[in-house]
Write a protein that holds these residues in place. Structure first.
Motif, short mmCIF file in Angstrom:
data_model
loop_
_atom_site.label_atom_id
_atom_site.label_comp_id
_atom_site.label_asym_id
_atom_site.label_seq_id
_atom_site.Cartn_x
_atom_site.Cartn_y
_atom_site.Cartn_z
N ARG A 37 14.89 -14.03 -34.16
CA ARG A 37 15.28 -14.57 -35.46
C ARG A 37 15.49 -16.08 -35.36
N ARG A 38 16.17 -16.51 -34.30
CA ARG A 38 16.49 -17.94 -34.12
C ARG A 38 15.23 -18.77 -33.96
N MET A 39 14.32 -18.29 -33.10
CA MET A 39 13.09 -19.04 -32.86
C MET A 39 12.22 -19.06 -34.12
N PHE A 40 12.09 -17.91 -34.80
CA PHE A 40 11.23 -17.86 -35.98
C PHE A 40 11.72 -18.83 -37.05
N SER A 41 13.00 -18.80 -37.36
CA SER A 41 13.51 -19.65 -38.44
C SER A 41 13.35 -21.12 -38.10
N THR A 42 13.48 -21.48 -36.81
CA THR A 42 13.32 -22.88 -36.40
C THR A 42 11.86 -23.31 -36.49
N LEU A 43 10.96 -22.48 -35.97
CA LEU A 43 9.54 -22.85 -35.97
C LEU A 43 8.91 -22.78 -37.36
N ALA A 44 9.30 -21.76 -38.13
CA ALA A 44 8.67 -21.54 -39.44
C ALA A 44 9.31 -22.34 -40.55
N GLY A 45 10.57 -22.76 -40.35
CA GLY A 45 11.26 -23.50 -41.41
C GLY A 45 11.79 -22.61 -42.51
N THR A 240 14.29 -34.02 -34.37
CA THR A 240 13.13 -33.78 -33.51
C THR A 240 13.53 -32.99 -32.28
N LEU A 241 14.71 -33.30 -31.73
CA LEU A 241 15.20 -32.58 -30.56
C LEU A 241 15.33 -31.09 -30.85
N TRP A 242 15.95 -30.73 -31.99
CA TRP A 242 16.09 -29.33 -32.37
C TRP A 242 14.72 -28.65 -32.39
N ALA A 243 13.76 -29.28 -33.04
CA ALA A 243 12.43 -28.68 -33.17
C ALA A 243 11.76 -28.53 -31.81
N ASP A 244 11.86 -29.56 -30.96
CA ASP A 244 11.19 -29.53 -29.67
C ASP A 244 11.76 -28.45 -28.75
N ILE A 245 13.07 -28.21 -28.83
CA ILE A 245 13.68 -27.19 -27.99
C ILE A 245 13.05 -25.83 -28.25
N PHE A 246 12.89 -25.48 -29.54
CA PHE A 246 12.39 -24.15 -29.87
C PHE A 246 10.87 -24.09 -29.90
N ALA A 247 10.20 -25.20 -30.18
CA ALA A 247 8.75 -25.19 -30.23
C ALA A 247 8.13 -25.40 -28.86
N GLN A 248 8.83 -26.10 -27.95
CA GLN A 248 8.23 -26.45 -26.68
C GLN A 248 9.03 -25.95 -25.48
N TRP A 249 10.35 -26.15 -25.48
CA TRP A 249 11.09 -25.82 -24.27
C TRP A 249 11.22 -24.31 -24.06
#
Length: 288
Positions: A37-45, A240-249
């Motif tokens: 749920r956490r990853m989806f909401s962050t990546l999908a917006g 940007t940091l928030w997005a990069d953590i879930f999209a990349q890290w």
């Protein structure tokens, strides 16, 4: 991780006409319900529930225009208990009712199906470390505020202004461990993390000092934390940091997020245009 996430998205597409459980999607993605749920909401917006609603109404819209099924059949097919409920939801997305859309061939809106891919843009420099912490307390003042994804949160700004210098100094004096000094702590978020839902915000410190009677406290159990740091224009670099953590890290490392508060330590540059942000996210090793 992204490959498994896309397998879950494919599962959604094959089952738009029946209930889709988060637990099943998390199993396909080989992660926890919470992390999915956490990853989806962050990546999908948007929350997963909102994406499902939009995709179903998009596909239902095509069937409405095709004219092969009755409107009630389409409503029932996509999970609506009545034609009236379907019509309200349909109008909410498409701006027109299903009956009118069928009669006039109206232009409808579309929620594209989502897939995820890793894009390395080099837009920010992110450093991280994994820290194991024993039980600690968050101590300070708490407010219930709405979740805001972009820009400053007006409710938090007003809350912090109203604390006064003396209270902030008293809170700061209680800091006795890392992360040091005043921190912003978010807890009690809605599982879907929809914008506008409420959360507990603490203007506080991390400490094991005795709690003054006029302050709020949150006891945090022991566990591992991912600590992510970057420096840049504020608040753009932080977002940007928030997005990069879930999209990349997360997709590139053997960890997943776990339930718990999220802690932010921010130190502004003297000119107020840039800041160094240190974001603490509760994590756990991904089972092999």
């Amino acid at each position: 991780m992204l490959e498994r996430l896309n397998e879950a998205m494919e599962h959604i597409e094959r089952h738009l006409d029946r209930p889709v459980g988060t637990g099943e999607l998390a199993r396909i993605a080989m992660t926890s319900d919470y992390h999915f749920r956490r990853m989806f909401s962050t990546l999908a917006g948007m929350p997963l529930s909102e994406y499902l609603r939009r995709r179903r109404l998009t596909v239902a819209g095509a069937e409405v225009l095709a004219g092969e099924r009755t409107l009630l059949d389409i409503a029932m097919r996509y999970g609506y208990c009545s034609g009236e409920a379907f019509a309200r939801a349909f109008r909410g997305l498409h701006g027109v009712g299903p009956g009118e859309a069928r009669r006039t061939g109206a232009a409808l809106r579309s929620q594209p199906r989502m897939t995820f891919r890793l894009v390395v843009e080099g837009s920010s420099t992110m450093e991280y470390r994994i820290v194991a912490k024993k039980e600690f307390r968050v101590v300070g003042k708490k407010a219930r505020v709405p979740l805001v994804y972009e820009g400053a949160n007006p409710a938090i700004v007003e809350f912090v202004k109203g604390l006064g210098t003396e209270m902030v100094q008293r809170i700061h004096a209680l800091s006795d461990q890392d992360p040091e000094g005043i921190v912003a702590v978010c807890d009690g978020l809605d599982p879907n993390r929809a914008e506008g839902t409420e959360l507990d915000y603490y203007h506080a410190v991390v400490t094991n000092a005795p709690v003054p009677p006029d302050m709020d406290t949150l006891t945090v159990p022991p566990g591992a934390w991912g600590v992510f740091t970057n420096t840049g224009p504020y608040p753009q670099a932080l977002q940007t940091l928030w997005a990069d953590i879930f999209a990349q890290w997360f997709p590139s490392n053997p960890y997943r997020s776990r339930p718990g508060p999220e802690i932010l330590r921010t130190r502004m540059a003297p000119d107020g245009t840039t800041a160094t942000s240190e974001l603490w996210i509760p994590v756990e090793r991904t089972p092999v």
